[in-house]
Write a protein that holds these residues in place. Structure first.
Motif, PDB file in Angstrom:
ATOM      1  N   LEU A 139       0.837  -1.196   0.000  1.00 11.01           N
ATOM      2  CA  LEU A 139       0.000   0.000   0.000  1.00 11.01           C
ATOM      3  C   LEU A 139       0.874   1.249   0.000  1.00 11.01           C
ATOM      4  N   ALA A 140       1.984   1.209   0.724  1.00 11.60           N
ATOM      5  CA  ALA A 140       2.880   2.367   0.788  1.00 11.60           C
ATOM      6  C   ALA A 140       3.408   2.732  -0.596  1.00 11.60           C
ATOM      7  N   SER A 141       3.761   1.728  -1.384  1.00  9.86           N
ATOM      8  CA  SER A 141       4.298   2.013  -2.721  1.00  9.86           C
ATOM      9  C   SER A 141       3.252   2.651  -3.615  1.00  9.86           C
ATOM     10  N   HIS A 142       1.983   2.301  -3.431  1.00 10.92           N
ATOM     11  CA  HIS A 142       0.922   2.888  -4.246  1.00 10.92           C
ATOM     12  C   HIS A 142       0.558   4.295  -3.771  1.00 10.92           C
ATOM     13  N   LEU A 143       0.670   4.533  -2.474  1.00 15.66           N
ATOM     14  CA  LEU A 143       0.332   5.850  -1.942  1.00 15.66           C
ATOM     15  C   LEU A 143       1.446   6.864  -2.149  1.00 15.66           C
ATOM     16  N   HIS A 144       2.687   6.409  -2.000  1.00 13.31           N
ATOM     17  CA  HIS A 144       3.800   7.355  -1.944  1.00 13.31           C
ATOM     18  C   HIS A 144       4.835   7.161  -3.050  1.00 13.31           C
ATOM     19  N   GLY A 145       4.768   6.055  -3.785  1.00  9.99           N
ATOM     20  CA  GLY A 145       5.744   5.814  -4.832  1.00  9.99           C
ATOM     21  C   GLY A 145       5.431   6.610  -6.086  1.00  9.99           C
TER      22      GLY A 145
ATOM     23  N   LEU B  52      -6.939 -11.139  14.022  1.00 12.75           N
ATOM     24  CA  LEU B  52      -5.761 -11.288  14.893  1.00 12.75           C
ATOM     25  C   LEU B  52      -6.138 -11.094  16.358  1.00 12.75           C
ATOM     26  N   TYR B  53      -7.014 -10.148  16.620  1.00 15.30           N
ATOM     27  CA  TYR B  53      -7.469  -9.927  18.001  1.00 15.30           C
ATOM     28  C   TYR B  53      -8.187 -11.169  18.531  1.00 15.30           C
ATOM     29  N   LYS B  54      -8.942 -11.796  17.674  1.00 18.08           N
ATOM     30  CA  LYS B  54      -9.673 -13.008  18.086  1.00 18.08           C
ATOM     31  C   LYS B  54      -8.726 -14.184  18.324  1.00 18.08           C
ATOM     32  N   GLU B  55      -7.702 -14.323  17.484  1.00 16.25           N
ATOM     33  CA  GLU B  55      -6.787 -15.453  17.591  1.00 16.25           C
ATOM     34  C   GLU B  55      -5.742 -15.268  18.692  1.00 16.25           C
ATOM     35  N   PHE B  56      -5.478 -14.029  19.090  1.00 15.90           N
ATOM     36  CA  PHE B  56      -4.485 -13.757  20.132  1.00 15.90           C
ATOM     37  C   PHE B  56      -5.127 -12.933  21.250  1.00 15.90           C
ATOM     38  N   PRO B  57      -6.053 -13.549  21.978  1.00 13.86           N
ATOM     39  CA  PRO B  57      -6.813 -12.785  22.983  1.00 13.86           C
ATOM     40  C   PRO B  57      -5.975 -12.313  24.169  1.00 13.86           C
ATOM     41  N   THR B  58      -4.817 -12.922  24.389  1.00 15.47           N
ATOM     42  CA  THR B  58      -3.996 -12.539  25.546  1.00 15.47           C
ATOM     43  C   THR B  58      -2.846 -11.611  25.177  1.00 15.47           C
ATOM     44  N   LEU B  59      -2.636 -11.362  23.893  1.00 12.02           N
ATOM     45  CA  LEU B  59      -1.543 -10.485  23.472  1.00 12.02           C
ATOM     46  C   LEU B  59      -1.991  -9.027  23.542  1.00 12.02           C
ATOM     47  N   ALA B  60      -1.144  -8.176  24.119  1.00 13.13           N
ATOM     48  CA  ALA B  60      -1.447  -6.747  24.119  1.00 13.13           C
ATOM     49  C   ALA B  60      -1.395  -6.197  22.704  1.00 13.13           C
ATOM     50  N   LEU B  61      -0.485  -6.735  21.884  1.00 11.03           N
ATOM     51  CA  LEU B  61      -0.310  -6.260  20.510  1.00 11.03           C
ATOM     52  C   LEU B  61      -0.480  -7.421  19.533  1.00 11.03           C
ATOM     53  N   PRO B  62      -1.706  -7.730  19.145  1.00 10.45           N
ATOM     54  CA  PRO B  62      -1.910  -8.830  18.188  1.00 10.45           C
ATOM     55  C   PRO B  62      -1.211  -8.593  16.850  1.00 10.45           C
ATOM     56  N   HIS B  63      -1.054  -7.338  16.446  1.00  6.37           N
ATOM     57  CA  HIS B  63      -0.248  -7.047  15.257  1.00  6.37           C
ATOM     58  C   HIS B  63       1.087  -6.453  15.673  1.00  6.37           C
ATOM     59  N   GLY B  64       1.069  -5.237  16.169  1.00  7.98           N
ATOM     60  CA  GLY B  64       2.279  -4.622  16.703  1.00  7.98           C
ATOM     61  C   GLY B  64       3.053  -3.773  15.716  1.00  7.98           C
ATOM     62  N   HIS B  65       2.855  -3.994  14.411  1.00 10.43           N
ATOM     63  CA  HIS B  65       3.661  -3.277  13.421  1.00 10.43           C
ATOM     64  C   HIS B  65       2.811  -2.937  12.202  1.00 10.43           C
ATOM     65  N   LEU B  66       1.609  -2.407  12.459  1.00 13.57           N
ATOM     66  CA  LEU B  66       0.655  -2.113  11.395  1.00 13.57           C
ATOM     67  C   LEU B  66       0.992  -0.773  10.751  1.00 13.57           C
ATOM     68  N   LYS B  67       1.402  -0.828   9.514  1.00 18.11           N
ATOM     69  CA  LYS B  67       1.716   0.379   8.745  1.00 18.11           C
ATOM     70  C   LYS B  67       1.532   0.060   7.265  1.00 18.11           C
ATOM     71  N   SER B  68       1.571   1.092   6.426  1.00 18.83           N
ATOM     72  CA  SER B  68       1.221   0.912   5.013  1.00 18.83           C
ATOM     73  C   SER B  68       2.194   0.000   4.277  1.00 18.83           C
ATOM     74  N   SER B  69       3.457  -0.033   4.688  1.00 12.74           N
ATOM     75  CA  SER B  69       4.406  -0.927   4.013  1.00 12.74           C
ATOM     76  C   SER B  69       4.213  -2.375   4.422  1.00 12.74           C
ATOM     77  N   ASN B  70       3.448  -2.612   5.480  1.00 12.39           N
ATOM     78  CA  ASN B  70       3.121  -3.970   5.902  1.00 12.39           C
ATOM     79  C   ASN B  70       1.704  -4.359   5.505  1.00 12.39           C
ATOM     80  N   VAL B  71       1.150  -3.634   4.555  1.00 15.21           N
ATOM     81  CA  VAL B  71      -0.136  -3.991   3.947  1.00 15.21           C
ATOM     82  C   VAL B  71       0.126  -4.206   2.461  1.00 15.21           C
ATOM     83  N   LEU B  72       0.114  -5.460   2.031  1.00 16.07           N
ATOM     84  CA  LEU B  72       0.313  -5.776   0.624  1.00 16.07           C
ATOM     85  C   LEU B  72      -1.030  -5.795  -0.091  1.00 16.07           C
ATOM     86  N   LEU B  73      -1.009  -5.576  -1.403  1.00 12.99           N
ATOM     87  CA  LEU B  73      -2.237  -5.536  -2.199  1.00 12.99           C
ATOM     88  C   LEU B  73      -2.166  -6.588  -3.294  1.00 12.99           C
ATOM     89  N   ASP B  74      -3.182  -7.444  -3.353  1.00 11.66           N
ATOM     90  CA  ASP B  74      -3.191  -8.438  -4.420  1.00 11.66           C
ATOM     91  C   ASP B  74      -3.649  -7.777  -5.723  1.00 11.66           C
TER      92      ASP B  74
END
Length: 655
Positions: A425-431, A459-481
């Motif tokens: 997503l980052a490459s499409h927004l900023h590239g 992710l929240y459902k699968e990791f109910p005890t984790l404070a950060l089920p993702h932890g690194h959510l940003k546009s470069s970590n969102v790929l687009l098919d």
């Protein structure tokens, strides 16, 4: 006399009738027995459904808790080509094609007799479990095409005829068990064999000559093989034979002749005698010189002279560790390949991110994969790391990029996933947009936001005890098919990444609560989602993400808040998105959602469920009958921690 004859005739008739009845009774009993036997045979051979067979197999295991949906009284295992039970792959006629029970902690022995009742079974995988005992009698499954038993506790010699009659078998993975003895002849003679993985066992003897012309994968590293490597295996990588002290010949160093060995032995003996004599003479001289000296105790520190195997800074040089190297597959719906396949693949550096470098590796006659190297993943021990990777392997959602395999080494790890051609997503927004490359309109951006929200909710459902089920959510970590459907990556890595490194580079630690108290919580990923929403709407990159360490006040949310108060929305929304007509109202709704997710005050920040529900309500076009202000105000919801004033967009930026 006539009466006597009549009497006799009557008795004879009675006896005949009685005999006839007895014969009929015996005949009926015989027929009944036949029907019962036939019925039993029919039920035994045809009446047991696939569901009952699978449940019987489940019950034969010592541990089976992850086979939670294997229930004969519930939905059937297969509906057409749809597999309804975990670990199955179905044919279009509702029969079972593959049984893939990997990474499930299963124990006990494998009852092949039960599996024989599944005549359409073609692939069997029990990789990464805790099965033990001798090699299962797989030859009873004569139609099997693929067999995966790696990373278990199977042991002992494999019978010479263990693979007799398996004329369709193509792939055999037996790596990292405790098998001993020679490679069985029946395995060597499998005509269709294309892949054979034997590394990490205790096989011994000479390597046999494999006659198959299509054998593309072979690995016998880490065993006790000896002698000359046969010509049929000479073209494989040297790492395929590493850890076998007695092996020689191409691709390893050439075997030495017996004459040379004799010369070497004589030379070694001579040198040893000379050296020993010199030592004795030197000791005598030294002893005489030191007779009058006083001896003092000294302490020496002995360092470990074993040099730690160093990985290269560039993927593909083959220096990835010792002979124990291998990939752990956590997905059972993919064709297997090994580390050497990746090393031989044409590699392209994709970039160097906050965790490490990423590479695109195009496998020979196979797909393109992405390999990410991580050097800061020693937060948990080996077993803890394996367990977490297995958990990631069980995740399945349309908006998550699945982990396919991983490589473990104390100093570094590799995570392998599919290559997504359309980029991030980052490459499409900023590239820089190349000619003909489409701009991202409002409907596409809305679809991306909705997909990201669904993936994060999963992710929240699968990791109910984790404070950060993702932890690194940003546009470069969102790929687009290719349809611009989003795929989240680098998720749920906080438990295995070193804490000091996480605090320096991960997006979640740039949140207000982490900058103030260093304590992330279940609303921290919501903050990251809010920043991502604002980035998608504005087309502006969150520049504070570029600095390591905790984030400051000057983030994207602060800028948005200041602009909408003074310039209204004309300066906020990305102009490419504004080309879409009749959507300003829905854009404003999403802008408010993003700002509520970025609320500095944790008590007033939305939780994920509220955010996802509001995002799902959004439409691609405005509804003329939709009163934007009233529809939200009627719910008594406040979109900021301050009173809603003229701009209706204020929210707290400093707690």
């Amino acid at each position: 006399m006539a009466g006597l004859l009549g009497n006799t005739a009557h008795k004879t008739t009675h006896i005949f009738i009685l005999a006839h009845k007895v014969a009929c009774w015996h005949l009926m009993m015989l027929l009944f027995y036949f029907l019962v036997t036939a019925s039993h045979f029919f039920v035994t051979s045809h009446g047991a459904t696939d569901a009952e067979i699978l449940v019987n197999f489940k019950n034969s295991l010592s541990t089976n808790s992850l086979l939670y949906d294997w229930n004969a009284s519930g939905i059937p295992p297969c509906t057409g080509g749809t597999d309804n039970w975990v670990g199955l792959r179905c044919n279009n006629d509702s029969t079972i094609d593959k049984l893939l029970l990997e990474n499930m902690g299963l124990k006990g022995t494998i009852d092949i007799d039960i599996l024989m009742q599944l005549p359409t079974l073609r692939t069997l995988s029990f990789m990464n479990n805790s099965f033990e005992g001798p090699m299962p009698e797989v030859k009873k499954l004569s139609s099997l095409r693929n067999l995966y038993l790696s990373n278990n506790n199977f042991s002992g010699k494999i019978d010479k005829d263990a693979f007799d009659g398996m004329s369709s078998l193509k792939e055999v993975y037996l790596a990292h068990n405790e098998f001993t003895g020679e490679i069985p002849r029946s395995l060597v003679l499998l005509q269709k064999l294309t892949k054979l993985s034997l590394e990490g066992n205790q096989f011994d003897g000479n390597l046999p000559d494999f006659p198959q012309e299509n054998l593309t994968v072979f690995n016998a590293a880490g065993n006790n093989f000896k002698g000359q490597i046969p010509t049929s295996l000479a073209d494989f990588s040297p790492s395929s034979f590493a850890g076998n002290q007695g092996l020689c010949g191409k691709p390893l160093p050439a075997c030495k002749s017996s004459r040379k060995k004799t010369v070497v032995i004589i030379a070694v003996v001579v040198v040893s005698v000379v050296a020993l004599s010199a030592i004795v003479v030197f000791a005598c001289i030294r002893s005489r010189q030191n007779k009058t000296l006083k001896f003092k105790d000294t302490k020496k520190k002995f360092g470990d002279d074993k040099k730690e195997a160093q990985s290269s800074d560039q993927f593909g040089d083959g220096k990835m560790g010792d002979s124990g190297q291998y990939l752990h597959f956590v997905r059972y719906d993919r064709d297997r390949f090994d580390l050497q396949d990746l090393l031989r693949a044409s590699a392209e550096v994709l970039g160097s991110g906050t965790f490490g470098s990423s590479y695109k590796a195009v496998l020979l006659d196979g797909p393109a994969m992405v390999v990410k190297r991580f050097r800061h993943m020693s937060n948990v021990g080996k077993e803890g790391f394996h367990e977490h990777m297995r958990k990631l392997g069980t995740l399945s959602h349309p908006n998550l990029l699945p982990l396919v395999a991983y490589y473990y080494r104390k100093e570094e790890k590799l995570l392998v996933s599919d290559y997504v051609e359309n980029g991030s997503l980052a490459s499409h927004l900023h590239g820089k947009r190349s000619p003909g490359k489409p701009w991202i309109d409002w409907p596409t951006r809305l679809r991306i936001v909705k997909g990201v929200a669904k993936g994060l909710a999963y992710l929240y459902k699968e990791f109910p005890t984790l404070a950060l089920p993702h932890g690194h959510l940003k546009s470069s970590n969102v790929l687009l098919d290719d349809t611009f459907e989003p795929l989240l990556t680098d998720y749920a890595l906080v438990p295995v990444v070193n804490k000091d490194h996480s605090q320096q580079v991960m997006v979640a630690y740039k949140s207000p609560e982490c900058s103030q108290s260093d304590r992330p919580n279940r609303k921290t990923d919501v903050w990251s989602l809010g920043i991502l929403i604002l980035e998608i709407l504005t087309g502006k990159f969150p520049e504070n993400y570029l600095t390591q360490g905790k984030g400051g006040d000057a983030d994207l949310a602060t800028w948005v808040n200041s602009v909408v108060r003074e310039e209204w929305t004309g300066e906020v929304f990305d102009m490419d998105m504004m080309r879409t007509k009749n959507c300003e109202g829905e854009m404003l709704k999403l802008l408010k959602i993003g700002m509520c997710c970025c609320e500095w005050n944790l008590e007033r920040r939305w939780d994920l469920k509220v955010a996802v529900a509001k995002i799902e309500e959004l439409k691609e076009r405005d509804n003329d009958n939709d009163d934007f202000s009233n529809s939200y105000a009627s719910e008594g919801e406040v979109y900021s921690s301050r009173a809603v004033t003229d701009d209706d967009f204020s929210f707290s930026v400093n707690g």
